[in-house]
Design an enzyme around this catalytic site. Sequence first.
Site, PDB file in Angstrom:
ATOM      1  N   LYS A  52     -21.953 -16.267 -18.583  1.00  0.00           N
ATOM      2  CA  LYS A  52     -22.553 -15.053 -19.147  1.00  0.00           C
ATOM      3  C   LYS A  52     -21.516 -14.296 -19.972  1.00  0.00           C
ATOM      4  O   LYS A  52     -21.819 -13.801 -21.068  1.00  0.00           O
ATOM      5  CB  LYS A  52     -23.113 -14.161 -18.024  1.00  0.00           C
ATOM      6  CG  LYS A  52     -24.358 -14.736 -17.357  1.00  0.00           C
ATOM      7  CD  LYS A  52     -24.747 -13.970 -16.090  1.00  0.00           C
ATOM      8  CE  LYS A  52     -25.842 -14.705 -15.320  1.00  0.00           C
ATOM      9  NZ  LYS A  52     -26.172 -14.079 -14.028  1.00  0.00           N
ATOM     10  N   GLN A  96     -24.176 -10.193  -9.463  1.00  0.00           N
ATOM     11  CA  GLN A  96     -24.525 -11.602  -9.309  1.00  0.00           C
ATOM     12  C   GLN A  96     -25.025 -11.867  -7.884  1.00  0.00           C
ATOM     13  O   GLN A  96     -24.397 -11.461  -6.905  1.00  0.00           O
ATOM     14  CB  GLN A  96     -23.301 -12.485  -9.639  1.00  0.00           C
ATOM     15  CG  GLN A  96     -23.583 -13.977  -9.607  1.00  0.00           C
ATOM     16  CD  GLN A  96     -24.600 -14.431 -10.667  1.00  0.00           C
ATOM     17  OE1 GLN A  96     -24.677 -13.881 -11.754  1.00  0.00           O
ATOM     18  NE2 GLN A  96     -25.397 -15.432 -10.324  1.00  0.00           N
ATOM     19  N   ASP A 119     -30.731  -6.793 -15.589  1.00  0.00           N
ATOM     20  CA  ASP A 119     -31.350  -7.872 -14.808  1.00  0.00           C
ATOM     21  C   ASP A 119     -32.809  -7.540 -14.461  1.00  0.00           C
ATOM     22  O   ASP A 119     -33.564  -8.422 -14.054  1.00  0.00           O
ATOM     23  CB  ASP A 119     -30.575  -8.057 -13.489  1.00  0.00           C
ATOM     24  CG  ASP A 119     -29.752  -9.333 -13.465  1.00  0.00           C
ATOM     25  OD1 ASP A 119     -30.063 -10.257 -14.240  1.00  0.00           O
ATOM     26  OD2 ASP A 119     -28.809  -9.412 -12.654  1.00  0.00           O
TER      27      ASP A 119
HETATM   28  N1  GUN Z   1     -28.595 -15.331  -9.241  1.00  0.00           N
HETATM   29  C1  GUN Z   1     -29.536 -16.238  -9.589  1.00  0.00           C
HETATM   30  N2  GUN Z   1     -30.224 -15.815 -10.675  1.00  0.00           N
HETATM   31  C2  GUN Z   1     -29.712 -14.626 -11.002  1.00  0.00           C
HETATM   32  C3  GUN Z   1     -30.004 -13.693 -12.033  1.00  0.00           C
HETATM   33  O1  GUN Z   1     -30.895 -13.873 -12.868  1.00  0.00           O
HETATM   34  N3  GUN Z   1     -29.253 -12.570 -12.033  1.00  0.00           N
HETATM   35  C4  GUN Z   1     -28.293 -12.342 -11.116  1.00  0.00           C
HETATM   36  N4  GUN Z   1     -27.617 -11.191 -11.179  1.00  0.00           N
HETATM   37  N5  GUN Z   1     -27.974 -13.173 -10.168  1.00  0.00           N
HETATM   38  C5  GUN Z   1     -28.696 -14.316 -10.103  1.00  0.00           C
END
Ligand code: GUN
Length: 313
Positions: A52, A96, A119
């Site tokens: 990311k 995350q 998110d």
């Molecule tokens: N863990 C798995 N998918 C995601 C996501 O889309 N965002 C975040 N922050 N963590 C994740």
Amino acid sequence: MARIISGTDISREIRAGIAEGVAALGEEGIKPTLAAVLVGSDPASEVYVRNKAQACQRVGMGSRTLNLPEDIEVDELFGAIDGLNADPQIHGILVQLPLPRHLPYKQVLNRVAPHKDVDGFHPLNAGLSFVGDPEGFVPATPAGIMKILEWEKVPTHGKHAVIVGRSLIVSKPLASLLMAPGPNATVTLTHKYTVDLASHTRMADILIVAVGKPGLITADMVKPGVVVIDAGTTRVVDPEGKPRYRIAGDVDFEGVSEVAAAITPVPGGVGPMTITMLLSNTLEAARRTSGATSSTLPEALVGSGKRGRRSSS
Ligand code: GUN
């Protein structure tokens, strides 16, 4: 043989547009910046966060990663999130997941200021997107899946979309997006207690699978001509392979692609689109700080800081 839908190719085009948006904001002195909070050292999460951050840099965005210890106390984590909430240089924040078990993940996600919650996991954003209000940030994976369907001109109007999985991150928001005015799909949402799963999946015109069980969907479970979107991301260890692990989807790609009209691969399907939509949400969050527009949401709900309505571009 199914057409293979490349999320990588679609992402490349969308990210070029995002890079232009980032450059335009740069002219106003705003550098859209995403902060990622990573608690502990789960290897898969480390890779996702790194990807990311790299994606941010490639479109000219800033990125900051907060690496916090596995055994952090909840109050300390709240303090770190509060710091990002108050930092005017940070436009988007993601925590995350999964978090270590001792941390109350719902409270942690609620701590992120809704106007920086790119998110879309804060209940305010979840609620706004559920009622179809574009002020809400839509979680990146369902947003990416909708973009794939739109980009590939997959008809949704009156079609039967069957979703396997009931997660807050993918399936629930996706169900409301698909059934909303516009896409107008008929949606069936199935999960691990669904009796005779195959009887549902076989009825799908569009089948979306987001479970985390490699090989769950086999060729006998789909009807000819279906469009299959595989949102599974399971890290599978392959002792012979280089690297020693790979990401597997939920669909038996070889078998199902003999029957389907189109299918997303793993990797290279939904994954890159998820990151692309996260970038798009971060750009949007930064645009809202530019002061060009005004908010329709009560300040008490969104916290302090200048923000405004979603711009039309
Ligand atoms: N863990 C798995 N998918 C995601 C996501 O889309 N965002 C975040 N922050 N963590 C994740």
